[in-house]
Motif scaffolding. Structure first.
Motif, PDB file in Angstrom:
ATOM      1  N   PRO A  55      53.476  59.914  58.592  1.00 13.55           N
ATOM      2  CA  PRO A  55      54.855  60.279  58.935  1.00 13.55           C
ATOM      3  C   PRO A  55      55.811  59.596  57.954  1.00 13.55           C
ATOM      4  N   VAL A  56      56.626  60.378  57.257  1.00 14.40           N
ATOM      5  CA  VAL A  56      57.500  59.823  56.217  1.00 14.40           C
ATOM      6  C   VAL A  56      58.981  59.901  56.591  1.00 14.40           C
ATOM      7  N   GLN A  57      59.294  60.710  57.579  1.00 15.44           N
ATOM      8  CA  GLN A  57      60.691  60.929  57.989  1.00 15.44           C
ATOM      9  C   GLN A  57      61.401  59.600  58.276  1.00 15.44           C
ATOM     10  N   GLY A  58      62.506  59.368  57.570  1.00 17.70           N
ATOM     11  CA  GLY A  58      63.306  58.173  57.825  1.00 17.70           C
ATOM     12  C   GLY A  58      62.757  56.882  57.241  1.00 17.70           C
ATOM     13  N   ARG A  59      61.580  56.964  56.572  1.00 19.05           N
ATOM     14  CA  ARG A  59      60.990  55.759  56.003  1.00 19.05           C
ATOM     15  C   ARG A  59      61.535  55.494  54.600  1.00 19.05           C
ATOM     16  N   GLY A  60      61.525  54.214  54.201  1.00 19.36           N
ATOM     17  CA  GLY A  60      61.736  53.861  52.810  1.00 19.36           C
ATOM     18  C   GLY A  60      60.396  53.826  52.097  1.00 19.36           C
ATOM     19  N   VAL A  61      60.403  54.162  50.812  1.00 17.59           N
ATOM     20  CA  VAL A  61      59.169  54.139  50.032  1.00 17.59           C
ATOM     21  C   VAL A  61      59.353  53.237  48.813  1.00 17.59           C
ATOM     22  N   ALA A  62      58.403  52.334  48.631  1.00 20.49           N
ATOM     23  CA  ALA A  62      58.366  51.516  47.407  1.00 20.49           C
ATOM     24  C   ALA A  62      57.342  52.144  46.474  1.00 20.49           C
ATOM     25  N   ILE A  63      57.756  52.446  45.234  1.00 17.50           N
ATOM     26  CA  ILE A  63      56.822  53.123  44.316  1.00 17.50           C
ATOM     27  C   ILE A  63      56.701  52.387  42.988  1.00 17.50           C
ATOM     28  N   THR A  64      55.538  52.555  42.374  1.00 15.98           N
ATOM     29  CA  THR A  64      55.358  52.134  40.982  1.00 15.98           C
ATOM     30  C   THR A  64      54.405  53.119  40.320  1.00 15.98           C
ATOM     31  N   THR A  65      54.766  53.571  39.117  1.00 13.55           N
ATOM     32  CA  THR A  65      53.926  54.512  38.380  1.00 13.55           C
ATOM     33  C   THR A  65      53.812  54.051  36.927  1.00 13.55           C
ATOM     34  N   THR A  66      52.856  54.640  36.207  1.00 13.91           N
ATOM     35  CA  THR A  66      52.591  54.219  34.827  1.00 13.91           C
ATOM     36  C   THR A  66      53.820  54.372  33.937  1.00 13.91           C
ATOM     37  N   ASN A  67      54.481  55.518  34.059  1.00 16.72           N
ATOM     38  CA  ASN A  67      55.544  55.834  33.110  1.00 16.72           C
ATOM     39  C   ASN A  67      56.916  56.009  33.746  1.00 16.72           C
ATOM     40  N   GLY A  68      56.931  56.610  34.925  1.00 14.65           N
ATOM     41  CA  GLY A  68      58.197  57.028  35.516  1.00 14.65           C
ATOM     42  C   GLY A  68      59.118  55.881  35.877  1.00 14.65           C
ATOM     43  N   THR A  69      58.569  54.839  36.492  1.00 14.36           N
ATOM     44  CA  THR A  69      59.455  53.756  36.929  1.00 14.36           C
ATOM     45  C   THR A  69      60.007  52.989  35.727  1.00 14.36           C
ATOM     46  N   ARG A  70      59.202  52.894  34.674  1.00 14.27           N
ATOM     47  CA  ARG A  70      59.682  52.245  33.455  1.00 14.27           C
ATOM     48  C   ARG A  70      60.872  53.009  32.860  1.00 14.27           C
ATOM     49  N   ALA A  71      60.728  54.313  32.788  1.00 15.46           N
ATOM     50  CA  ALA A  71      61.823  55.137  32.246  1.00 15.46           C
ATOM     51  C   ALA A  71      63.086  54.956  33.083  1.00 15.46           C
ATOM     52  N   LEU A  72      62.909  54.901  34.380  1.00 16.59           N
ATOM     53  CA  LEU A  72      64.050  54.728  35.279  1.00 16.59           C
ATOM     54  C   LEU A  72      64.742  53.380  35.048  1.00 16.59           C
ATOM     55  N   HIS A  73      63.958  52.312  35.004  1.00 15.44           N
ATOM     56  CA  HIS A  73      64.559  50.993  34.830  1.00 15.44           C
ATOM     57  C   HIS A  73      65.283  50.864  33.489  1.00 15.44           C
ATOM     58  N   LEU A  74      64.759  51.503  32.467  1.00 12.52           N
ATOM     59  CA  LEU A  74      65.388  51.410  31.144  1.00 12.52           C
ATOM     60  C   LEU A  74      66.662  52.253  31.040  1.00 12.52           C
ATOM     61  N   SER A  75      66.884  53.101  32.037  1.00 15.11           N
ATOM     62  CA  SER A  75      68.024  54.027  31.971  1.00 15.11           C
ATOM     63  C   SER A  75      69.254  53.530  32.714  1.00 15.11           C
ATOM     64  N   LEU A  76      69.167  52.356  33.306  1.00  7.99           N
ATOM     65  CA  LEU A  76      70.219  51.939  34.239  1.00  7.99           C
ATOM     66  C   LEU A  76      71.555  51.591  33.587  1.00  7.99           C
TER      67      LEU A  76
END
Lengths: 238, 238
Positions: free
Chosen positions: A92-113
């Motif tokens: 069940p994911v409704q209303g939950r927070g999700v912590a994620i880490t991926t090989t490439n995506g999270t790095r791209a996100l952090h570098l874009s801030l």
């Protein structure tokens, strides 16, 4: 007229001055497609992490945890990088927070801030991205997550597809990267699946987990939702 | 089967392990086109420099000096970056050594020296490059000089043209960069000039000096000569 530029790798991001611009982070297979899907499925917000341990520790705060390394779900996490993790009803994911880490995506996100606004793009929410950046009226940089710093075709084609949508309102010919991505999109769009399956990189990713993910992630405009960075988390733009 | 990969920017070169491979350095507009032309015109060897002062100082050792910054000939040098500098007969170049420095090309060359062999590619000597790398039978990386670290169309199209020539003997589909460059070449080859003139970057370079340089540099296979790095200088491969 504002400009649309495309950065083919996070390694090249230091060359792009993001301040005053909108960054559209894209990792089609599969991080940003999964983020769009998660928020559409009712996840309240998403917190990206660089390190597995930091991400895993969020379970203690009630978060669902999602982790991918080298295309595979990492051990000890609730979810991998598949959008179907948010769709199959097992968790069940409704209303939950999700912590994620991926090989490439999270790095791209952090570098874009450094950008004025950071949003998440995928083929799934292409029109939502186009509408948002048109309304902002600022220069846009599409930040391709790539694969371990290398150019990849699927993120590039997203950039080309966005250029096609924005060609009337943005300068899409001032950058050679945008010009090339747009040309590639014009070749690919009639049969995006076949075009992408030429890529050894795409075929390898498909082999790692159910390749229904691939078919899912290359659909256009299925979700009218825009993940946006606010207060150190990704939420659905109001 | 050896592989052909393309590095779109010197900034990405740390991701490519060059040891054991052949590096083909390309800066179509205009450094590598000029180097091919210079050796064909009888220049004995070429020494590349990163810094203007180091390059200029070589005049004292009897060298012709050539320098370009931001597309323009730098002051105090015998030559700029135009291939016609070696063709117009104003300066006798036969048997002379040339010290050069350019915005992008010399940097790409210096960063490529970890490779087993480093050669210089241009449309002018495309077949000479193809023949050499076929004979070597090693993996090949095309190192695009780009423009100040950014992706550019003309160097990418050279990579695509080389992929087309080598498709029977090399793996040209294992890398998304090669795949994309090859597709772009297939679009461009029927009218390379028109295709490149879509690029704002190319038009800007053309505006800086005589645009006859552009028409010259996009000719295919006019020179059967291969500049190769030997003993810290570029010479014509025997």
């Amino acid at each position: 007229m504002p400009s649309l530029d495309i950065c083919f790798s996070p390694e090249l991001l230091p060359l792009y001055a993001l301040r005053g611009k909108v960054a559209v982070v894209v990792d089609i297979l599969r991080a940003t497609s999964s983020i769009v899907t998660a928020l559409a499925a009712g996840v309240s917000h998403i917190v990206p992490f660089s390190e597995l341990d930091d991400c895993r520790a969020m379970a203690a705060q009630g978060y669902l945890t999602a982790a991918e390394r080298d295309g595979r779900q990492a051990e000890g996490f609730d979810l991998g990088n598949s959008p179907f993790g948010y769709l199959d009803g097992v968790l069940p994911v409704q209303g939950r927070g999700v912590a994620i880490t991926t090989t490439n995506g999270t790095r791209a996100l952090h570098l874009s801030l450094a950008a004025d606004a950071v949003v998440v793009g995928a083929f799934l929410n292409l029109e939502a991205v186009a509408r948002f950046v048109r309304a902002q009226g600022k220069d846009v940089v599409v930040v391709c997550a790539g694969w371990k710093g290398m150019f990849n075709l699927e993120d590039t084609l997203f950039g080309g597809a966005l250029a096609e949508r924005l060609a009337a309102d943005f300068d899409t010919v001032g950058s050679d990267a945008t010009l090339a991505a747009h040309h590639l999109w014009q070749q690919a769009q009639a049969d995006l699946a076949s075009y992408l399956l030429q890529s050894a990189h795409v075929r390898r990713l498909n082999g790692l987990e159910a390749n229904k993910d691939f078919e899912y992630c290359i659909q256009l405009d299925t979700h009218d939702i825009l993940p946006i960075w606010q207060e150190k988390r990704l939420v659905a733009h109001a």
